[in-house]
Design a protein around this motif. Structure first.
Motif, PDB file in Angstrom:
ATOM      1  N   LEU A  96      -3.758  -7.112 -17.004  1.00 50.07           N
ATOM      2  CA  LEU A  96      -4.448  -7.218 -15.729  1.00 50.07           C
ATOM      3  C   LEU A  96      -5.247  -5.938 -15.471  1.00 50.07           C
ATOM      4  CD1 LEU A  96      -4.682  -9.122 -13.229  1.00 50.07           C
ATOM      5  CD2 LEU A  96      -2.912  -7.721 -12.160  1.00 50.07           C
ATOM      6  N   PRO A  97      -6.566  -6.027 -15.287  1.00 50.90           N
ATOM      7  CA  PRO A  97      -7.386  -4.813 -15.132  1.00 50.90           C
ATOM      8  C   PRO A  97      -7.000  -4.003 -13.902  1.00 50.90           C
ATOM      9  CG  PRO A  97      -8.756  -6.750 -15.557  1.00 50.90           C
ATOM     10  CD  PRO A  97      -7.374  -7.259 -15.268  1.00 50.90           C
ATOM     11  N   ASP A  98      -7.211  -2.697 -13.998  1.00 49.75           N
ATOM     12  CA  ASP A  98      -6.958  -1.836 -12.844  1.00 49.75           C
ATOM     13  C   ASP A  98      -7.764  -2.288 -11.627  1.00 49.75           C
ATOM     14  OD1 ASP A  98      -5.214  -0.276 -14.280  1.00 49.75           O
ATOM     15  OD2 ASP A  98      -6.622   1.367 -14.620  1.00 49.75           O
ATOM     16  N   GLU A  99      -8.971  -2.783 -11.879  1.00 49.43           N
ATOM     17  CA  GLU A  99      -9.806  -3.251 -10.767  1.00 49.43           C
ATOM     18  C   GLU A  99      -9.134  -4.390 -10.008  1.00 49.43           C
ATOM     19  OE1 GLU A  99     -10.756  -2.852 -13.855  1.00 49.43           O
ATOM     20  OE2 GLU A  99     -12.310  -1.286 -13.798  1.00 49.43           O
ATOM     21  N   SER A 100      -8.453  -5.267 -10.739  1.00 51.63           N
ATOM     22  CA  SER A 100      -7.758  -6.374 -10.080  1.00 51.63           C
ATOM     23  C   SER A 100      -6.578  -5.867  -9.259  1.00 51.63           C
ATOM     24  CB  SER A 100      -7.274  -7.380 -11.127  1.00 51.63           C
ATOM     25  OG  SER A 100      -8.370  -7.992 -11.779  1.00 51.63           O
ATOM     26  N   ILE A 101      -5.850  -4.904  -9.813  1.00 56.16           N
ATOM     27  CA  ILE A 101      -4.734  -4.330  -9.058  1.00 56.16           C
ATOM     28  C   ILE A 101      -5.247  -3.677  -7.783  1.00 56.16           C
ATOM     29  CG2 ILE A 101      -2.931  -2.567  -9.085  1.00 56.16           C
ATOM     30  CD1 ILE A 101      -2.559  -3.154 -12.043  1.00 56.16           C
ATOM     31  N   SER A 102      -6.353  -2.955  -7.889  1.00 54.69           N
ATOM     32  CA  SER A 102      -6.946  -2.327  -6.708  1.00 54.69           C
ATOM     33  C   SER A 102      -7.312  -3.366  -5.654  1.00 54.69           C
ATOM     34  CB  SER A 102      -8.192  -1.536  -7.113  1.00 54.69           C
ATOM     35  OG  SER A 102      -8.841  -0.991  -5.982  1.00 54.69           O
ATOM     36  N   GLU A 103      -7.922  -4.463  -6.084  1.00 53.19           N
ATOM     37  CA  GLU A 103      -8.298  -5.520  -5.143  1.00 53.19           C
ATOM     38  C   GLU A 103      -7.068  -6.143  -4.488  1.00 53.19           C
ATOM     39  OE1 GLU A 103     -10.491  -8.188  -7.549  1.00 53.19           O
ATOM     40  OE2 GLU A 103     -12.242  -6.874  -7.736  1.00 53.19           O
ATOM     41  N   ILE A 104      -6.030  -6.397  -5.288  1.00 57.18           N
ATOM     42  CA  ILE A 104      -4.804  -6.990  -4.740  1.00 57.18           C
ATOM     43  C   ILE A 104      -4.201  -6.088  -3.678  1.00 57.18           C
ATOM     44  CG2 ILE A 104      -2.416  -7.618  -5.302  1.00 57.18           C
ATOM     45  CD1 ILE A 104      -3.495  -8.485  -8.091  1.00 57.18           C
ATOM     46  N   LEU A 105      -4.118  -4.785  -3.972  1.00 56.01           N
ATOM     47  CA  LEU A 105      -3.489  -3.857  -3.041  1.00 56.01           C
ATOM     48  C   LEU A 105      -4.333  -3.641  -1.787  1.00 56.01           C
ATOM     49  CD1 LEU A 105      -2.050  -1.310  -5.613  1.00 56.01           C
ATOM     50  CD2 LEU A 105      -0.742  -2.810  -4.093  1.00 56.01           C
ATOM     51  N   GLN A 106      -5.641  -3.777  -1.915  1.00 55.11           N
ATOM     52  CA  GLN A 106      -6.471  -3.699  -0.709  1.00 55.11           C
ATOM     53  C   GLN A 106      -6.235  -4.904   0.190  1.00 55.11           C
ATOM     54  OE1 GLN A 106     -10.626  -3.045  -1.628  1.00 55.11           O
ATOM     55  NE2 GLN A 106     -10.172  -1.326  -2.976  1.00 55.11           N
ATOM     56  N   MET A 107      -6.076  -6.063  -0.444  1.00 57.16           N
ATOM     57  CA  MET A 107      -5.853  -7.296   0.317  1.00 57.16           C
ATOM     58  C   MET A 107      -4.422  -7.399   0.840  1.00 57.16           C
ATOM     59  SD  MET A 107      -7.813  -9.880  -2.316  1.00 57.16           S
ATOM     60  CE  MET A 107      -7.359 -11.371  -1.436  1.00 57.16           C
ATOM     61  N   HIS A 108      -3.466  -6.844   0.064  1.00 56.27           N
ATOM     62  CA  HIS A 108      -2.043  -6.984   0.375  1.00 56.27           C
ATOM     63  C   HIS A 108      -1.362  -5.632   0.166  1.00 56.27           C
ATOM     64  CE1 HIS A 108      -2.550 -11.384   0.279  1.00 56.27           C
ATOM     65  NE2 HIS A 108      -3.306 -11.170  -0.785  1.00 56.27           N
ATOM     66  N   PRO A 109      -1.498  -4.713   1.110  1.00 53.21           N
ATOM     67  CA  PRO A 109      -0.965  -3.356   0.913  1.00 53.21           C
ATOM     68  C   PRO A 109       0.542  -3.350   0.685  1.00 53.21           C
ATOM     69  CG  PRO A 109      -2.475  -3.434   2.790  1.00 53.21           C
ATOM     70  CD  PRO A 109      -2.207  -4.858   2.395  1.00 53.21           C
ATOM     71  N   ALA A 110       0.971  -2.550  -0.289  1.00 54.07           N
ATOM     72  CA  ALA A 110       2.391  -2.368  -0.591  1.00 54.07           C
ATOM     73  C   ALA A 110       2.527  -1.185  -1.539  1.00 54.07           C
ATOM     74  CB  ALA A 110       2.994  -3.621  -1.209  1.00 54.07           C
ATOM     75  N   ASP A 111       3.705  -0.603  -1.565  1.00 51.35           N
ATOM     76  CA  ASP A 111       3.972   0.491  -2.501  1.00 51.35           C
ATOM     77  C   ASP A 111       4.434  -0.029  -3.859  1.00 51.35           C
ATOM     78  OD1 ASP A 111       3.592   2.713  -0.564  1.00 51.35           O
ATOM     79  OD2 ASP A 111       5.324   1.774   0.408  1.00 51.35           O
ATOM     80  N   VAL A 112       5.173  -1.132  -3.822  1.00 51.59           N
ATOM     81  CA  VAL A 112       5.694  -1.742  -5.043  1.00 51.59           C
ATOM     82  C   VAL A 112       5.300  -3.209  -5.049  1.00 51.59           C
ATOM     83  CG1 VAL A 112       7.742  -2.218  -6.435  1.00 51.59           C
ATOM     84  CG2 VAL A 112       7.663  -0.160  -4.999  1.00 51.59           C
ATOM     85  N   LEU A 113       4.608  -3.635  -6.105  1.00 50.77           N
ATOM     86  CA  LEU A 113       4.276  -5.044  -6.301  1.00 50.77           C
ATOM     87  C   LEU A 113       5.218  -5.621  -7.350  1.00 50.77           C
ATOM     88  CD1 LEU A 113       0.369  -5.344  -6.506  1.00 50.77           C
ATOM     89  CD2 LEU A 113       1.865  -6.117  -4.648  1.00 50.77           C
ATOM     90  N   VAL A 114       5.827  -6.746  -7.027  1.00 52.95           N
ATOM     91  CA  VAL A 114       6.708  -7.423  -7.980  1.00 52.95           C
ATOM     92  C   VAL A 114       6.202  -8.845  -8.185  1.00 52.95           C
ATOM     93  CG1 VAL A 114       9.047  -8.184  -8.510  1.00 52.95           C
ATOM     94  CG2 VAL A 114       8.694  -6.059  -7.236  1.00 52.95           C
ATOM     95  N   GLY A 115       5.942  -9.186  -9.442  1.00 53.77           N
ATOM     96  CA  GLY A 115       5.543 -10.538  -9.794  1.00 53.77           C
ATOM     97  C   GLY A 115       6.411 -11.073 -10.916  1.00 53.77           C
ATOM     98  N   SER A 116       6.098 -12.289 -11.317  1.00 53.33           N
ATOM     99  CA  SER A 116       6.819 -12.945 -12.409  1.00 53.33           C
ATOM    100  C   SER A 116       5.780 -13.734 -13.208  1.00 53.33           C
ATOM    101  CB  SER A 116       7.924 -13.844 -11.845  1.00 53.33           C
ATOM    102  OG  SER A 116       8.808 -13.103 -11.015  1.00 53.33           O
ATOM    103  N   HIS A 117       5.965 -15.012 -13.406  1.00 51.10           N
ATOM    104  CA  HIS A 117       4.988 -15.957 -13.924  1.00 51.10           C
ATOM    105  C   HIS A 117       4.667 -15.825 -15.413  1.00 51.10           C
ATOM    106  CE1 HIS A 117       1.750 -18.834 -13.894  1.00 51.10           C
ATOM    107  NE2 HIS A 117       0.872 -17.942 -14.273  1.00 51.10           N
ATOM    108  N   THR A 118       4.553 -14.614 -15.946  1.00 50.64           N
ATOM    109  CA  THR A 118       4.157 -14.446 -17.348  1.00 50.64           C
ATOM    110  C   THR A 118       5.324 -14.593 -18.308  1.00 50.64           C
ATOM    111  OG1 THR A 118       4.504 -12.047 -17.395  1.00 50.64           O
ATOM    112  CG2 THR A 118       2.352 -12.836 -16.629  1.00 50.64           C
TER     113      THR A 118
END
Length: 288
Positions: free
Chosen positions: A145-167
């Motif tokens: 996942l590109p850094d740009e996507s992480i930046s966009e996600i965190l701008q839309m959904h602010p958090a210190d720790v992001l936890v996902g699954s799916h992969t």
């Protein structure tokens, strides 16, 4: 504080039971089920019953996964699904699971599940949990996942720790001051380790520390359930591929499906044999 975050059970009750036993040994105070409880495996009803027992008796939190929502979409004949899926032998396994869940009343529970869950404790970094990413349940948090996507996600959904699954593949990476984590999969890992995998986050001196757990379970019993439940016979080729994924801890159905679409082939036994011949490295023996 210890959080246990588990996901991608995919109707593998044997793996779920082993993980819940391990969570008790780890003395986690909160348990979050991060989606994809069902489909791809034979024990859909048993898994839902155990999770909702946990919701009612132990305070489990449950987040929507894409396969959970697929069950709802199948029952609703949602326009998001290609119309030809409903008549295709390749997707019979999806219908088998969805119809079981609908008959037992579980689809209405799925309709109510949230897309995310936020953990906020005084003085602690904020944790935001979603099956894929907070902006879509099929956007996996992975090393690719590109850094740009992480930046966009965190701008839309602010958090210190992001936890996902799916992969179905555990991961830990940092982006600036942020932790980006993937729980891995309980029922169907894709990292060539067939043990049931999940994540514990422990709050130590106001920092979340990640412990990626790998739990042995009776995998042969889980494989046998594909046959004894009737899932293997009813679901055809896709059920066979799902069983092979549990056996080898590798992804088969999605790469095969994408390859057939590109080649203009139907998803059937003949094209499956062609796929195996074209990609023999996917079927090399692994010593676990």
């Amino acid at each position: 504080m210890k959080l246990a975050i588990l996901s991608d059970i995919h109707a593998n009750k044997h793996a779920l039971d082993a993980v819940l036993d391990d969570i008790k040994r780890q003395a986690a105070e909160r348990i979050i089920v991060n989606g994809d409880m069902v489909n791809r495996g034979p024990n859909n009803l048993a898994v839902m019953e155990r999770i909702w027992q946990g919701v009612e008796d132990e305070g489990f939190t449950v987040v929507l996964g894409n396969h959970d929502d697929l069950m709802r979409k199948w029952i609703d004949r949602d326009d998001d699904l290609p119309a030809d899926w409903f008549e295709s032998p390749f997707w019979t396994s999806t219908g088998w699971a969805a119809e079981q869940l609908e008959a037992a009343g579980w689809i209405d529970r799925v309709r109510l599940l949230p897309m995310t869950h936020r953990v906020e404790l005084p003085g602690a970094p904020t944790v935001l949990i979603a099956h894929g990413s907070p902006r879509h349940y099929r956007e996996g948090l992975s090393p690719r996942l590109p850094d740009e996507s992480i930046s966009e996600i965190l701008q839309m959904h602010p958090a210190d720790v992001l936890v996902g699954s799916h992969t179905h593949d555990p991961m830990q990476r940092t982006w600036g001051r942020h932790q980006i984590l993937n729980t891995g999969a309980v029922g169907v890992p894709f990292n060539r380790d067939p043990k049931a995998q999940y994540l514990i986050l422990e709050l130590v001196e106001n920092k979340w520390q990640a412990d990626f757990r790998r739990v042995p379970y009776d995998r042969q019993a889980a494989l046998d359930a594909f046959d004894s439940s009737g899932y293997l016979a009813a679901g055809g080729l896709s059920s066979k591929l799902f069983q092979l994924e549990v056996e080898n801890a590798r992804s088969y159905l999605t790469p095969f499906w994408m390859w057939t679409e590109k080649q203009g082939l139907e998803q059937n036994e003949s094209s499956w044999q062609q796929f195996k011949a074209a990609f023999p490295e996917r079927f090399e023996a692994t010593t676990f």
